[in-house]
Design a protein around this motif. Structure first.
Motif, PDB file in Angstrom:
ATOM      1  N   ALA A 187      -2.969   2.221  -4.350  1.00 19.33           N
ATOM      2  CA  ALA A 187      -3.089   3.569  -3.799  1.00 19.33           C
ATOM      3  C   ALA A 187      -1.923   4.476  -4.169  1.00 19.33           C
ATOM      4  O   ALA A 187      -1.538   5.346  -3.385  1.00 19.33           O
ATOM      5  CB  ALA A 187      -3.271   3.506  -2.284  1.00 19.33           C
ATOM      6  N   GLY A 232     -14.012  -2.241  -2.500  1.00 23.35           N
ATOM      7  CA  GLY A 232     -13.915  -1.714  -1.147  1.00 23.35           C
ATOM      8  C   GLY A 232     -12.580  -1.025  -0.940  1.00 23.35           C
ATOM      9  O   GLY A 232     -11.659  -1.167  -1.736  1.00 23.35           O
ATOM     10  N   GLY A 233     -12.495  -0.235   0.116  1.00 29.41           N
ATOM     11  CA  GLY A 233     -11.230   0.433   0.441  1.00 29.41           C
ATOM     12  C   GLY A 233     -10.975   1.639  -0.438  1.00 29.41           C
ATOM     13  O   GLY A 233     -11.909   2.268  -0.959  1.00 29.41           O
ATOM     14  N   HIS A 234      -9.702   1.958  -0.600  1.00 28.89           N
ATOM     15  CA  HIS A 234      -9.275   3.132  -1.372  1.00 28.89           C
ATOM     16  C   HIS A 234      -9.677   2.958  -2.832  1.00 28.89           C
ATOM     17  O   HIS A 234      -9.384   1.926  -3.422  1.00 28.89           O
ATOM     18  CB  HIS A 234      -7.760   3.264  -1.247  1.00 28.89           C
ATOM     19  CG  HIS A 234      -7.190   4.414  -1.986  1.00 28.89           C
ATOM     20  ND1 HIS A 234      -7.385   5.715  -1.587  1.00 28.89           N
ATOM     21  CD2 HIS A 234      -6.435   4.465  -3.093  1.00 28.89           C
ATOM     22  CE1 HIS A 234      -6.773   6.517  -2.431  1.00 28.89           C
ATOM     23  NE2 HIS A 234      -6.182   5.786  -3.346  1.00 28.89           N
ATOM     24  N   VAL A 283      -1.878  -2.114  -9.242  1.00 31.19           N
ATOM     25  CA  VAL A 283      -3.255  -1.664  -9.467  1.00 31.19           C
ATOM     26  C   VAL A 283      -3.183  -0.323 -10.171  1.00 31.19           C
ATOM     27  O   VAL A 283      -2.431   0.570  -9.739  1.00 31.19           O
ATOM     28  CB  VAL A 283      -4.045  -1.520  -8.145  1.00 31.19           C
ATOM     29  CG1 VAL A 283      -5.369  -0.776  -8.372  1.00 31.19           C
ATOM     30  CG2 VAL A 283      -4.339  -2.883  -7.540  1.00 31.19           C
ATOM     31  N   ALA A 328      -5.588   2.859 -11.899  1.00 35.49           N
ATOM     32  CA  ALA A 328      -6.930   3.423 -11.883  1.00 35.49           C
ATOM     33  C   ALA A 328      -7.168   4.236 -13.153  1.00 35.49           C
ATOM     34  O   ALA A 328      -8.172   4.934 -13.268  1.00 35.49           O
ATOM     35  CB  ALA A 328      -7.117   4.277 -10.637  1.00 35.49           C
ATOM     36  N   LEU A 332      -9.904   1.327  10.855  1.00 36.20           N
ATOM     37  CA  LEU A 332      -9.814   0.017  10.172  1.00 36.20           C
ATOM     38  C   LEU A 332      -9.488  -1.077  11.187  1.00 36.20           C
ATOM     39  O   LEU A 332     -10.112  -2.136  11.202  1.00 36.20           O
ATOM     40  CB  LEU A 332      -8.716   0.013   9.102  1.00 36.20           C
ATOM     41  CG  LEU A 332      -8.913   0.858   7.862  1.00 36.20           C
ATOM     42  CD1 LEU A 332      -7.821   0.559   6.844  1.00 36.20           C
ATOM     43  CD2 LEU A 332     -10.255   0.590   7.259  1.00 36.20           C
ATOM     44  N   GLY A 342     -10.357   4.574  -7.008  1.00 32.79           N
ATOM     45  CA  GLY A 342     -10.122   5.581  -8.039  1.00 32.79           C
ATOM     46  C   GLY A 342     -11.454   6.154  -8.510  1.00 32.79           C
ATOM     47  O   GLY A 342     -12.504   5.876  -7.928  1.00 32.79           O
ATOM     48  N   MET A 351      -1.831   5.362 -16.507  1.00 30.29           N
ATOM     49  CA  MET A 351      -1.016   4.691 -15.481  1.00 30.29           C
ATOM     50  C   MET A 351      -0.647   3.268 -15.955  1.00 30.29           C
ATOM     51  O   MET A 351       0.467   2.797 -15.710  1.00 30.29           O
ATOM     52  CB  MET A 351      -1.836   4.651 -14.192  1.00 30.29           C
ATOM     53  CG  MET A 351      -1.186   3.922 -13.077  1.00 30.29           C
ATOM     54  SD  MET A 351      -0.329   5.063 -12.020  1.00 30.29           S
ATOM     55  CE  MET A 351       0.288   3.950 -10.802  1.00 30.29           C
ATOM     56  N   MET A 369       0.869  -1.166   0.000  1.00 24.15           N
ATOM     57  CA  MET A 369       0.000   0.000   0.000  1.00 24.15           C
ATOM     58  C   MET A 369       0.913   1.224   0.000  1.00 24.15           C
ATOM     59  O   MET A 369       1.625   1.488   0.979  1.00 24.15           O
ATOM     60  CB  MET A 369      -0.884  -0.055   1.248  1.00 24.15           C
ATOM     61  CG  MET A 369      -2.225   0.616   1.087  1.00 24.15           C
ATOM     62  SD  MET A 369      -2.129   2.375   1.255  1.00 24.15           S
ATOM     63  CE  MET A 369      -2.073   2.511   3.031  1.00 24.15           C
ATOM     64  N   HIS A 412      -8.467  10.934  -0.310  1.00 26.47           N
ATOM     65  CA  HIS A 412      -8.331   9.470  -0.264  1.00 26.47           C
ATOM     66  C   HIS A 412      -9.693   8.825  -0.093  1.00 26.47           C
ATOM     67  O   HIS A 412     -10.035   8.340   0.986  1.00 26.47           O
ATOM     68  CB  HIS A 412      -7.427   9.039   0.908  1.00 26.47           C
ATOM     69  CG  HIS A 412      -6.057   9.610   0.838  1.00 26.47           C
ATOM     70  ND1 HIS A 412      -5.241   9.432  -0.261  1.00 26.47           N
ATOM     71  CD2 HIS A 412      -5.341  10.357   1.706  1.00 26.47           C
ATOM     72  CE1 HIS A 412      -4.103  10.054  -0.049  1.00 26.47           C
ATOM     73  NE2 HIS A 412      -4.140  10.630   1.121  1.00 26.47           N
TER      74      HIS A 412
HETATM   75  O1  TUI Z   1      -5.278   0.301  -2.466  1.00 29.69           O
HETATM   76  C1  TUI Z   1      -6.396  -0.104  -2.652  1.00 29.69           C
HETATM   77  N1  TUI Z   1      -7.305  -0.255  -1.660  1.00 29.69           N
HETATM   78  C2  TUI Z   1      -7.059   0.044  -0.335  1.00 29.69           C
HETATM   79  S1  TUI Z   1      -5.631   0.605   0.326  1.00 29.69           S
HETATM   80  C3  TUI Z   1      -6.318   0.693   1.841  1.00 29.69           C
HETATM   81  S2  TUI Z   1      -5.477   1.253   3.249  1.00 29.69           S
HETATM   82  C4  TUI Z   1      -5.931   2.892   3.280  1.00 29.69           C
HETATM   83  N2  TUI Z   1      -6.417   3.326   4.418  1.00 29.69           N
HETATM   84  C5  TUI Z   1      -6.785   4.601   4.539  1.00 29.69           C
HETATM   85  C6  TUI Z   1      -6.673   5.488   3.487  1.00 29.69           C
HETATM   86  C7  TUI Z   1      -6.217   5.044   2.309  1.00 29.69           C
HETATM   87  C8  TUI Z   1      -5.832   3.717   2.185  1.00 29.69           C
HETATM   88  C9  TUI Z   1      -7.595   0.282   1.785  1.00 29.69           C
HETATM   89  N3  TUI Z   1      -7.985  -0.087   0.579  1.00 29.69           N
HETATM   90  N4  TUI Z   1      -6.805  -0.440  -3.905  1.00 29.69           N
HETATM   91  C10 TUI Z   1      -5.967  -0.285  -5.025  1.00 29.69           C
HETATM   92  C11 TUI Z   1      -6.162   1.017  -5.674  1.00 29.69           C
HETATM   93  N5  TUI Z   1      -5.179   1.723  -6.153  1.00 29.69           N
HETATM   94  N6  TUI Z   1      -7.318   1.655  -5.880  1.00 29.69           N
HETATM   95  C12 TUI Z   1      -7.033   2.811  -6.535  1.00 29.69           C
HETATM   96  C13 TUI Z   1      -5.662   2.821  -6.700  1.00 29.69           C
HETATM   97  C14 TUI Z   1      -4.834   3.785  -7.340  1.00 29.69           C
HETATM   98  C15 TUI Z   1      -5.135   5.136  -7.293  1.00 29.69           C
HETATM   99  C16 TUI Z   1      -4.291   6.040  -7.919  1.00 29.69           C
HETATM  100  C17 TUI Z   1      -3.690   3.358  -8.004  1.00 29.69           C
HETATM  101  C18 TUI Z   1      -2.860   4.248  -8.613  1.00 29.69           C
HETATM  102  C19 TUI Z   1      -3.154   5.577  -8.570  1.00 29.69           C
HETATM  103  O2  TUI Z   1      -2.297   6.396  -9.210  1.00 29.69           O
HETATM  104  C20 TUI Z   1      -2.139   7.699  -8.729  1.00 29.69           C
HETATM  105  C21 TUI Z   1      -0.873   8.249  -9.289  1.00 29.69           C
HETATM  106  O3  TUI Z   1      -0.033   8.606  -8.481  1.00 29.69           O
HETATM  107  O4  TUI Z   1      -0.764   8.305 -10.518  1.00 29.69           O
END
Ligand code: TUI
Length: 315
Positions: free
Chosen positions: A97, A143-145, A117, A119, A263, A147, A123, A72, A228
């Protein structure tokens, strides 16, 4: 049997990943999924390196099949955990994330298969250029974080953008979702929420009960103001958070403090008042307790029947 190029690439039997869920996906759950022929993934979440090393050890004692670790990227320990996975030579690293560019060389030189991952299509292209072996296109149904894009438009656009195998995630919890993902051009799926009901998933009983009793509109997104956004089950925590999220008299720091530790409170204490129970929009499709192996087999069998029947639509 459903098979795709991802099975040969990763030496797994079923093109099904178990999502790396922070605080939830430990070595035992990951090993159960890998033993069942899927790809089990340990979540590093916000944990320091010792926890991750320990969970890799737990998984290695329970399985000799390939396993993955999810990093993460918002974690304050991301740098140290990135080195641990290289040391331990886990077969697969997934990231979430954020942008994992700065770690790609380290992981590739350790022989690790990197599957970020993404979004967005942009990317995905960047990850292809830097040597990812596949990408996970995760829509905001998860679920979770999350895009901005939903799974249905994101998966085909990522498939068009790269030559890499694409893993679909977000809103997939049964064989219909798997079949749909394959129709969109994906060659594997990642499910998180579906595995919350697995016998090997050691979340607090209150968490399991909340998922098992969830209805279709039971999830909400909070955290957009702080940049976020996070999807979770509607609870007292999410209601309290939503009340103050757009109240300008509440500072960002106060908002952060409200979410801090929520969490862990959900996963370990089952705290129905202060806990944040992360789950995707498919939560209401999770209706029974099963072994991880039964989940994998049931979902794969359902997908096989649907995909075989798909030609009925062509006249
Ligand atoms: O990461 C996740 N899901 C998560 S991480 C998490 S722990 C957390 N707790 C509190 C606040 C934030 C996180 C709980 N669930 N899923 C994978 C995911 N990655 N979803 C979206 C993305 C993503 C978003 C932007 C991946 C790349 C991205 O690129 C941004 C960039 O810098 O270009």
């Amino acid at each position: 049997m459903i098979k795709s190029e991802i099975c040969e690439l990763l030496s797994i039997e079923y093109p099904i990943f178990q999502g790396g869920m922070a605080w939830i996906s430990d070595g035992s759950l990951a090993a159960a999924v890998s033993n069942a022929g899927g790809l089990g993934i340990i979540a590093a979440g916000n944990a320091p390196q010792d926890y991750v090393r320990e969970q890799i050890k737990v998984a290695r004692e329970l399985t000799n099949k390939p396993i993955g670790v999810n990093i993460m990227l918002l974690s304050p320990f991301a740098d140290e955990v990135a080195k641990v996975v290289a040391d331990e030579k886990v077969e697969v690293v997934t990231t979430g994330a954020g942008n994992p560019s700065k770690y790609m060389e380290l992981w590739k030189s350790a022989g690790i298969k990197v599957i970020p991952v993404v979004a967005s299509a942009a990317m995905a292209k960047l990850m292809e250029r830097l040597g990812a072996c596949a990408v996970i296109a995760e829509g905001g149904e998860s679920g979770g974080h999350i895009g901005e894009m939903a799974t249905m438009p994101l998966v085909p656009q990522v498939c068009d953008a790269v030559k890499l195998p694409v893993v679909a995630a977000g809103g997939i919890a049964d064989g219909r979702g798997v079949a749909a993902a394959f129709m969109l051009g994906a060659c594997a799926v990642q499910m998180g929420t579906r595995f919350l009901s697995a016998d090997e998933c050691s979340i607090h009983p209150n968490y399991k009960e909340k998922v098992l009793s969830a209805k279709d509109r039971c999830t909400v997104v909070t955290g957009r103001r702080l940049g976020h956004p996070v999807r979770s089950l509607r609870t007292q925590f999410s209601n309290d958070y939503q009340k103050v999220e757009y109240d300008s008299s509440v500072s960002d720091a106060e908002l952060e403090a409200l979410a801090g530790g929520a969490l862990r409170l959900a996963v370990q204490e089952g705290d129905l008042k202060k806990g944040c129970f992360l789950a995707g929009q498919a939560a209401s499709m999770v209706n029974k307790r099963q072994k991880a192996s039964e989940i994998i087999k049931e979902v794969a069998d359902e997908a096989e029947i649907i995909l075989k029947r798909a030609s009925i639509w062509v006249k």
